[in-house]
Design a protein around this motif. Structure first.
Motif, PDB file in Angstrom:
ATOM      1  N   ASP A   5       4.264  18.823  13.090  1.00  0.00           N
ATOM      2  CA  ASP A   5       4.159  20.094  12.364  1.00  0.00           C
ATOM      3  C   ASP A   5       4.328  19.936  10.854  1.00  0.00           C
ATOM      4  O   ASP A   5       4.300  20.926  10.121  1.00  0.00           O
ATOM      5  N   ALA A   6       4.490  18.709  10.380  1.00  0.00           N
ATOM      6  CA  ALA A   6       4.690  18.477   8.946  1.00  0.00           C
ATOM      7  C   ALA A   6       3.416  18.817   8.169  1.00  0.00           C
ATOM      8  O   ALA A   6       2.308  18.595   8.648  1.00  0.00           O
ATOM      9  N   LYS A   7       3.612  19.370   6.972  1.00  0.00           N
ATOM     10  CA  LYS A   7       2.482  19.686   6.102  1.00  0.00           C
ATOM     11  C   LYS A   7       2.329  18.571   5.068  1.00  0.00           C
ATOM     12  O   LYS A   7       3.322  17.945   4.677  1.00  0.00           O
ATOM     13  N   PRO A   8       1.114  18.321   4.593  1.00  0.00           N
ATOM     14  CA  PRO A   8       0.905  17.255   3.601  1.00  0.00           C
ATOM     15  C   PRO A   8       1.711  17.474   2.307  1.00  0.00           C
ATOM     16  O   PRO A   8       1.986  16.533   1.590  1.00  0.00           O
ATOM     17  N   THR A   9       2.094  18.719   2.045  1.00  0.00           N
ATOM     18  CA  THR A   9       2.849  19.012   0.816  1.00  0.00           C
ATOM     19  C   THR A   9       4.355  18.811   0.993  1.00  0.00           C
ATOM     20  O   THR A   9       5.093  18.828   0.008  1.00  0.00           O
ATOM     21  N   ASP A  10       4.826  18.617   2.231  1.00  0.00           N
ATOM     22  CA  ASP A  10       6.256  18.405   2.479  1.00  0.00           C
ATOM     23  C   ASP A  10       6.692  17.047   1.937  1.00  0.00           C
ATOM     24  O   ASP A  10       5.929  16.085   1.967  1.00  0.00           O
ATOM     25  N   SER A  11       7.940  16.978   1.476  1.00  0.00           N
ATOM     26  CA  SER A  11       8.494  15.691   1.049  1.00  0.00           C
ATOM     27  C   SER A  11       8.978  14.945   2.292  1.00  0.00           C
ATOM     28  O   SER A  11       9.192  15.547   3.344  1.00  0.00           O
ATOM     29  N   ALA A  12       9.176  13.636   2.147  1.00  0.00           N
ATOM     30  CA  ALA A  12       9.662  12.832   3.270  1.00  0.00           C
ATOM     31  C   ALA A  12      11.021  13.353   3.746  1.00  0.00           C
ATOM     32  O   ALA A  12      11.280  13.433   4.945  1.00  0.00           O
ATOM     33  N   GLU A  13      11.878  13.738   2.800  1.00  0.00           N
ATOM     34  CA  GLU A  13      13.202  14.249   3.156  1.00  0.00           C
ATOM     35  C   GLU A  13      13.102  15.519   3.994  1.00  0.00           C
ATOM     36  O   GLU A  13      13.818  15.691   4.981  1.00  0.00           O
ATOM     37  N   ASP A  14      12.199  16.434   3.585  1.00  0.00           N
ATOM     38  CA  ASP A  14      12.003  17.686   4.333  1.00  0.00           C
ATOM     39  C   ASP A  14      11.503  17.401   5.752  1.00  0.00           C
ATOM     40  O   ASP A  14      11.934  18.029   6.722  1.00  0.00           O
ATOM     41  N   MET A  33       0.830  -1.195   0.000  1.00  0.00           N
ATOM     42  CA  MET A  33       0.000   0.000   0.000  1.00  0.00           C
ATOM     43  C   MET A  33       0.869   1.250   0.000  1.00  0.00           C
ATOM     44  O   MET A  33       1.903   1.287   0.641  1.00  0.00           O
ATOM     45  N   PRO A  34       0.462   2.284  -0.722  1.00  0.00           N
ATOM     46  CA  PRO A  34       1.281   3.480  -0.763  1.00  0.00           C
ATOM     47  C   PRO A  34       1.349   4.145   0.610  1.00  0.00           C
ATOM     48  O   PRO A  34       0.381   4.159   1.347  1.00  0.00           O
ATOM     49  N   VAL A  35       2.520   4.685   0.910  1.00  0.00           N
ATOM     50  CA  VAL A  35       2.729   5.368   2.178  1.00  0.00           C
ATOM     51  C   VAL A  35       2.944   6.838   1.862  1.00  0.00           C
ATOM     52  O   VAL A  35       3.726   7.179   0.981  1.00  0.00           O
ATOM     53  N   ASP A  36       2.254   7.729   2.563  1.00  0.00           N
ATOM     54  CA  ASP A  36       2.433   9.155   2.327  1.00  0.00           C
ATOM     55  C   ASP A  36       3.780   9.613   2.876  1.00  0.00           C
ATOM     56  O   ASP A  36       4.507   8.854   3.519  1.00  0.00           O
ATOM     57  N   ALA A  37       4.140  10.863   2.604  1.00  0.00           N
ATOM     58  CA  ALA A  37       5.443  11.393   3.009  1.00  0.00           C
ATOM     59  C   ALA A  37       5.625  11.348   4.528  1.00  0.00           C
ATOM     60  O   ALA A  37       6.712  11.020   5.007  1.00  0.00           O
ATOM     61  N   ILE A  38       4.580  11.660   5.281  1.00  0.00           N
ATOM     62  CA  ILE A  38       4.680  11.620   6.741  1.00  0.00           C
ATOM     63  C   ILE A  38       4.919  10.187   7.207  1.00  0.00           C
ATOM     64  O   ILE A  38       5.753   9.934   8.070  1.00  0.00           O
ATOM     65  N   GLY A  39       4.210   9.235   6.615  1.00  0.00           N
ATOM     66  CA  GLY A  39       4.409   7.828   6.959  1.00  0.00           C
ATOM     67  C   GLY A  39       5.805   7.357   6.607  1.00  0.00           C
ATOM     68  O   GLY A  39       6.454   6.641   7.380  1.00  0.00           O
ATOM     69  N   GLY A  86      15.979   4.636  15.215  1.00  0.00           N
ATOM     70  CA  GLY A  86      15.953   4.309  16.635  1.00  0.00           C
ATOM     71  C   GLY A  86      15.020   5.132  17.493  1.00  0.00           C
ATOM     72  O   GLY A  86      14.980   4.959  18.713  1.00  0.00           O
ATOM     73  N   TYR A  87      14.256   6.038  16.893  1.00  0.00           N
ATOM     74  CA  TYR A  87      13.315   6.846  17.679  1.00  0.00           C
ATOM     75  C   TYR A  87      12.086   6.021  18.030  1.00  0.00           C
ATOM     76  O   TYR A  87      11.648   5.169  17.262  1.00  0.00           O
ATOM     77  N   LYS A  88      11.514   6.282  19.185  1.00  0.00           N
ATOM     78  CA  LYS A  88      10.306   5.603  19.661  1.00  0.00           C
ATOM     79  C   LYS A  88       9.078   6.252  19.023  1.00  0.00           C
ATOM     80  O   LYS A  88       9.102   7.419  18.655  1.00  0.00           O
ATOM     81  N   PRO A  89       7.957   5.481  18.892  1.00  0.00           N
ATOM     82  CA  PRO A  89       6.749   6.023  18.275  1.00  0.00           C
ATOM     83  C   PRO A  89       6.254   7.337  18.877  1.00  0.00           C
ATOM     84  O   PRO A  89       5.833   8.229  18.160  1.00  0.00           O
ATOM     85  N   ALA A  90       6.309   7.459  20.208  1.00  0.00           N
ATOM     86  CA  ALA A  90       5.843   8.704  20.849  1.00  0.00           C
ATOM     87  C   ALA A  90       6.722   9.883  20.425  1.00  0.00           C
ATOM     88  O   ALA A  90       6.217  10.982  20.161  1.00  0.00           O
ATOM     89  N   GLU A  91       8.034   9.647  20.341  1.00  0.00           N
ATOM     90  CA  GLU A  91       8.951  10.706  19.901  1.00  0.00           C
ATOM     91  C   GLU A  91       8.668  11.078  18.453  1.00  0.00           C
ATOM     92  O   GLU A  91       8.646  12.259  18.099  1.00  0.00           O
ATOM     93  N   ILE A  92       8.448  10.062  17.625  1.00  0.00           N
ATOM     94  CA  ILE A  92       8.196  10.298  16.199  1.00  0.00           C
ATOM     95  C   ILE A  92       6.934  11.128  16.015  1.00  0.00           C
ATOM     96  O   ILE A  92       6.909  12.066  15.219  1.00  0.00           O
ATOM     97  N   SER A  93       5.885  10.799  16.769  1.00  0.00           N
ATOM     98  CA  SER A  93       4.628  11.560  16.667  1.00  0.00           C
ATOM     99  C   SER A  93       4.866  13.035  16.946  1.00  0.00           C
ATOM    100  O   SER A  93       4.351  13.901  16.236  1.00  0.00           O
ATOM    101  N   ARG A  94       5.659  13.332  17.985  1.00  0.00           N
ATOM    102  CA  ARG A  94       5.964  14.732  18.306  1.00  0.00           C
ATOM    103  C   ARG A  94       6.817  15.369  17.207  1.00  0.00           C
ATOM    104  O   ARG A  94       6.639  16.523  16.866  1.00  0.00           O
ATOM    105  N   MET A  95       7.756  14.597  16.684  1.00  0.00           N
ATOM    106  CA  MET A  95       8.701  15.131  15.697  1.00  0.00           C
ATOM    107  C   MET A  95       8.040  15.485  14.371  1.00  0.00           C
ATOM    108  O   MET A  95       8.471  16.405  13.691  1.00  0.00           O
ATOM    109  N   VAL A  96       6.986  14.744  13.976  1.00  0.00           N
ATOM    110  CA  VAL A  96       6.358  14.982  12.668  1.00  0.00           C
ATOM    111  C   VAL A  96       5.042  15.746  12.761  1.00  0.00           C
ATOM    112  O   VAL A  96       4.391  15.972  11.747  1.00  0.00           O
TER     113      VAL A  96
END
Length: 194
Positions: A173-182, A145-151, A161-171
């Motif tokens: 502020d991401a916008k749907p138009t951002d690339s995965a790299e950004d 299944m396709p994964v979006d940039a945030i996924g 090595g980041y934990k899921p809770a950390e990842i949720s906080r880290m991403v």
């Protein structure tokens, strides 16, 4: 009780199949993820199974992989969720995609699965996030299944090595138009600042 069946597929009519094993016909309910991978009637098939006994019924469920069966069992451990919703989860997403939804806290994607409302989705994330860490995530570019940039960014951060809770906080502020790299770059910068 009955952990695995190998036999001849007699018939299939979603979500039910009839599997003949040693002259005995077993009627199994399968999620669509398994149903689509079944061979034609008359061919051999092996399924891992889950045998359930309730007050009013006995049911046998079949799965193509151990990961599907494990997810089916884990989802039912969430209060208020039974076999029907667990099958809907597997019919509406792959094991990897569902794992990604849990680990990134994607409530919006979870509520798209029939039978899951916002409160149930939030409860699933809280109760299953830790357990889901050992389930497979979707492989990038695997044809799954396709994964979006945030996924995609979340998966990359998990592999760092980041934990899921950390990842949720880290991403968050991401916008749907951002690339995965950004998203990854911004997430790593925010992690360095904290």
């Amino acid at each position: 009780m009955i952990g695995r069946l190998r036999g001849t597929l007699v018939s299939k009519q979603a979500p039910w199949i009839l599997l003949e094993v040693g002259g005995v016909g077993y009627e199994l309910e399968v999620p669509m993820s398994t149903y689509y991978d079944l061979p034609a009637a008359g061919e051999a098939v092996t399924l891992v199974t889950h045998y359930a006994v309730r007050e009013d019924a006995v049911a046998l469920y079949g799965f193509a992989t151990e990961a599907e069966r494990r997810l089916f069992r884990d989802v039912q451990k969430v209060s208020g969720i039974g076999a029907k919703i667990a099958l809907a989860v597997l019919s509406g997403s792959s094991v990897g995609e569902f794992t990604r939804m849990l680990q990134t806290g994607d409530v919006a994607a979870l509520v798209k699965i029939p039978g899951i409302g916002k409160k149930t989705a939030e409860r699933m994330i809280v109760e299953l996030r830790e357990r889901s860490q050992s389930l497979p995530l979707p492989a990038s570019g695997s044809g799954a299944m396709p994964v979006d940039a945030i996924g995609e960014a979340s998966i990359a951060l998990q592999q760092l090595g980041y934990k899921p809770a950390e990842i949720s906080r880290m991403v968050k502020d991401a916008k749907p138009t951002d690339s995965a790299e950004d998203i990854i770059r911004a997430a790593l910068k925010s992690a360095l600042r904290s």
